[in-house]
Enzyme design. Structure first.
Site, PDB file in Angstrom:
ATOM      1  CE1 TYR A  29      -7.420  -0.535   6.835  1.00 41.00           C
ATOM      2  CE2 TYR A  29      -6.088  -0.370   4.848  1.00 41.00           C
ATOM      3  CZ  TYR A  29      -6.229  -0.216   6.207  1.00 41.00           C
ATOM      4  OH  TYR A  29      -5.178   0.269   6.951  1.00 41.00           O
ATOM      5  CG  ASP A  60      -3.405   9.064   6.933  1.00 41.35           C
ATOM      6  OD1 ASP A  60      -3.472   7.838   7.074  1.00 41.35           O
ATOM      7  OD2 ASP A  60      -3.525   9.633   5.840  1.00 41.35           O
ATOM      8  CD  GLU A 108      -2.816   0.878   2.553  1.00 43.38           C
ATOM      9  OE1 GLU A 108      -3.387   1.918   2.918  1.00 43.38           O
ATOM     10  OE2 GLU A 108      -2.837  -0.177   3.213  1.00 43.38           O
TER      11      GLU A 108
END
Length: 263
Positions: A175, A60, A49
């Protein structure tokens, strides 16, 4: 069949779980991140990734935010990140590469141009966290038409009513975000993740890979044991941020991969 599909079919036939590693393109500089990237398959990584640095990375935590800042300050761009993929493909035509990032740089480049460039560079899939299913016509559907997997995130707050919408145009794998929050914020717990993975797998035939909150071989093993594999990002990026030599970073990755594969 993309490289992602082929990889999961091979892993399933071997009875193994997948290990996915994240690195930020261009962190701490282009050549170092490319050297790490080239070494990942040999360290046991099944899927790479590759982060595209962006100024406002909403999903993030501080570790990856800082990695993005370092990369941007070093001159990294979307074009240079795609060039990393091209250079990687000169020596490896099998390991799947997923670009992870945000829609703004793609929109700025133009969707059609981006998809053409990504496909020709050797990208296999996309994770674009700020495009919800309601915007599938914007990038998701064109990406799949271009032969790229579009990987969607499911979270602890994705309830049974929302889940079918999330899965509708997802491909490659799902995911699953193990925690409510940002990357690197808390430790994943297999006892909490297991039932959620089972719930998602009841609704799709796609592999379910778990990320966020994994930083040790033991946790990688525990999480992989209740899913189809796991992703480690912030913990690897932290090793790079500490200025460790490429070989040391890859050795750390090797131990994580071994843990996931034991799962």
């Amino acid at each position: 069949m993309t490289r992602i599909d082929t990889t999961f079919a091979k892993l399933k036939s071997e009875g193994r779980k997948a290990f996915v590693s994240y690195i930020m393109g261009g962190d701490p500089d282009l050549e170092t991140s490319l050297a790490v990237m080239k070494g990942l398959p040999g360290a046991g990584v099944d899927i790479i990734e590759l982060g595209v640095p962006f100024t406002d990375p909403m999903a993030d935590g501080p570790t990856i935010q800082l990695a993005g800042q370092r990369a941007l300050e070093g001159g990294q761009t979307l074009a240079k990140t795609l060039d990393m993929v091209r250079r990687f493909r000169e020596g490896d035509n099998e390991t799947p590469i997923v670009l992870m990032g945000y829609y703004n740089p793609i929109y700025n480049r133009g969707v059609e141009q981006f998809l053409s460039d990504a496909k020709s560079a050797g990208v296999d899939g996309l994770i674009v966290v700020d495009l919800p299913p309601e915007e599938d016509s914007e990038l998701c559907i064109p990406a799949q038409a271009a032969g790229l997997n579009f990987i969607r995130l499911a979270t602890p707050t994705t309830d049974d009513k929302r889940l079918p919408k999330v899965l509708q145009n997802t491909s490659g794998f799902v995911y699953y975000v193990s925690i409510t929050g940002i990357t690197g914020a808390a430790a994943a717990q297999a006892t909490e993740v297991g039932p959620e993975v089972a719930r998602i797998k009841a609704a799709t035939d796609l592999p379910v890979i778990v990320g966020f909150g994994i930083s040790t071989p033991e946790t990688a093993q525990q999480i992989a044991s209740v899913a189809d594999g796991c992703v480690v990002g912030s913990a690897i990026v932290k090793e790079i941020a500490e200025g460790k030599p490429v070989d040391e970073v890859l050795n750390y990755v090797r131990n994580l991969a071994a843990g996931a594969h034991r799962g």
